[in-house]
Scaffold this active site. Structure first.
Site, short mmCIF file in Angstrom:
data_model
loop_
_atom_site.label_atom_id
_atom_site.label_comp_id
_atom_site.label_asym_id
_atom_site.label_seq_id
_atom_site.Cartn_x
_atom_site.Cartn_y
_atom_site.Cartn_z
N GLU A 62 37.76 91.31 36.89
CA GLU A 62 38.69 92.43 36.70
C GLU A 62 39.34 92.45 35.31
O GLU A 62 39.29 93.46 34.60
CB GLU A 62 39.79 92.39 37.76
CG GLU A 62 39.27 92.57 39.16
CD GLU A 62 40.39 92.70 40.18
OE1 GLU A 62 41.39 93.37 39.91
OE2 GLU A 62 40.25 92.10 41.26
N ASP A 92 37.50 105.43 46.63
CA ASP A 92 36.53 104.46 46.09
C ASP A 92 35.12 105.03 45.92
O ASP A 92 34.14 104.28 45.80
CB ASP A 92 36.45 103.19 46.97
CG ASP A 92 37.74 102.39 46.93
OD1 ASP A 92 38.43 102.42 45.90
OD2 ASP A 92 38.07 101.73 47.94
N ASN A 95 40.07 103.69 38.19
CA ASN A 95 40.56 102.69 39.14
C ASN A 95 39.69 101.45 39.05
O ASN A 95 38.52 101.54 38.66
CB ASN A 95 40.51 103.26 40.57
CG ASN A 95 41.09 102.29 41.58
OD1 ASN A 95 42.12 101.65 41.33
ND2 ASN A 95 40.44 102.15 42.73
N HIS A 125 38.34 98.30 41.53
CA HIS A 125 38.26 97.84 42.92
C HIS A 125 37.67 96.43 42.93
O HIS A 125 36.68 96.18 42.25
CB HIS A 125 37.37 98.80 43.71
CG HIS A 125 37.32 98.47 45.16
ND1 HIS A 125 38.36 98.77 46.02
CD2 HIS A 125 36.41 97.80 45.91
CE1 HIS A 125 38.08 98.33 47.22
NE2 HIS A 125 36.90 97.73 47.19
N ASN A 128 46.41 93.13 36.11
CA ASN A 128 45.47 93.99 35.37
C ASN A 128 46.19 94.73 34.26
O ASN A 128 45.65 94.89 33.15
CB ASN A 128 44.77 94.97 36.32
CG ASN A 128 43.59 94.32 37.01
OD1 ASN A 128 42.53 94.12 36.40
ND2 ASN A 128 43.76 93.96 38.27
N GLY A 156 50.74 93.29 38.75
CA GLY A 156 50.41 93.84 37.45
C GLY A 156 49.60 92.93 36.54
O GLY A 156 49.72 93.01 35.31
C1 GRF Z 1 43.51 94.03 41.99
O1 GRF Z 1 42.74 93.17 42.76
C2 GRF Z 1 42.80 95.36 41.84
O2 GRF Z 1 41.42 95.26 41.82
C3 GRF Z 1 43.24 96.10 43.06
O3 GRF Z 1 44.57 95.69 43.29
C4 GRF Z 1 44.80 94.41 42.69
C5 GRF Z 1 45.96 94.56 41.75
O4 GRF Z 1 46.40 93.35 41.20
N1 GRF Z 1 43.05 97.51 42.91
P1 GRF Z 1 47.39 93.34 39.95
O5 GRF Z 1 48.65 94.11 40.37
O6 GRF Z 1 46.71 93.98 38.80
O7 GRF Z 1 47.70 91.90 39.72
#
Ligand code: GRF
Length: 199
Positions: free
Chosen positions: A182, A152, A109, A111, A16, A14
């Site tokens: 990200e 995707d 999403n 990626h 992000n 988590g």
């Molecule tokens: C990230 O690299 C995101 O791009 C991908 O899954 C990963 C999730 O990481 N979809 P986190 O749980 O947000 O640390």
């Protein structure tokens, strides 16, 4: 102004989600608010992050819910919370076409590569960075896109490039892509998208 009600769907760490919550606290995300965090695993550390921020959580554990039942339960939960925007952040289930249709053009999403490179079924987590290194690309990055039926393959909203270094391992590259791309583009793109939705 009525804020867009956001649900973030997670399976793991988590980071992000954290970046999105931090952006909300800092006022960078202001046209939307995270009101719900959904996880498909009890172990997801994302749940702790949500609780710490005072956001409601819901768990539909993969071990307890077969796939179709899990999706239905998540959908019901999203509707009960009047969710306007679904944000996938490391959510390890590819959503069915029926689910995507219910929230058409309202699922985002992120990626960890520059799509359309290194995307599609099986391209998740470290696999993405392994593939990028194996191909010898000099630049990779992250992509925020709208979720469609094609894994995707939906419209691209934002991308940020990250340089690949000579001694990179999948792990070092993954960390740099997260930190440099990200965590920066996801909250900002969500804000922009919410602003557009409110018009
Ligand atoms: C990230 O690299 C995101 O791009 C991908 O899954 C990963 C999730 O990481 N979809 P986190 O749980 O947000 O640390």
């Amino acid at each position: 102004m009525k804020k867009i009600r956001i649900a973030v769907l997670c399976s793991g760490g988590g980071t992000n989600l954290q970046a999105i919550l931090d952006a909300e606290k800092a006022g960078i995300l202001s046209h939307g608010e995270v009101v719900l965090v959904v996880a498909d695993s009890r172990e997801a550390f994302a749940l702790e992050r949500a609780k710490k921020f005072g956001v409601e959580t819901a768990v539909f554990d993969k071990g307890e819910y077969p796939r179709a039942a899990r999706e239905n339960a998540i959908l019901e939960c999203l509707k009960a919370h009047e969710i306007g925007l679904v944000v996938l952040a490391g959510f390890m289930t590819v959503l069915s076409p029926a689910f995507v249709k219910e929230y058409e053009n309202r699922i985002l999403n992120i990626h960890p590569a520059l799509l359309p490179s290194f995307g599609g079924v099986g391209m998740y987590g470290l696999h993405v960075h392994e593939a990028a290194l194996a191909r010898g690309v000099k630049v990779t990055g992250a992509t925020v896109h709208i979720v469609t039926e094609e894994c995707d393959g939906g419209p691209i909203l934002a991308q940020k490039a990250v340089r690949v270094l000579k001694n990179d391992t999948p792990e070092t590259l993954q960390k740099r892509v997260m930190r440099q791309a990200e965590w920066k583009i996801y909250p900002r793109t969500i804000e922009k998208f919410c602003r557009g939705m409110g018009k």
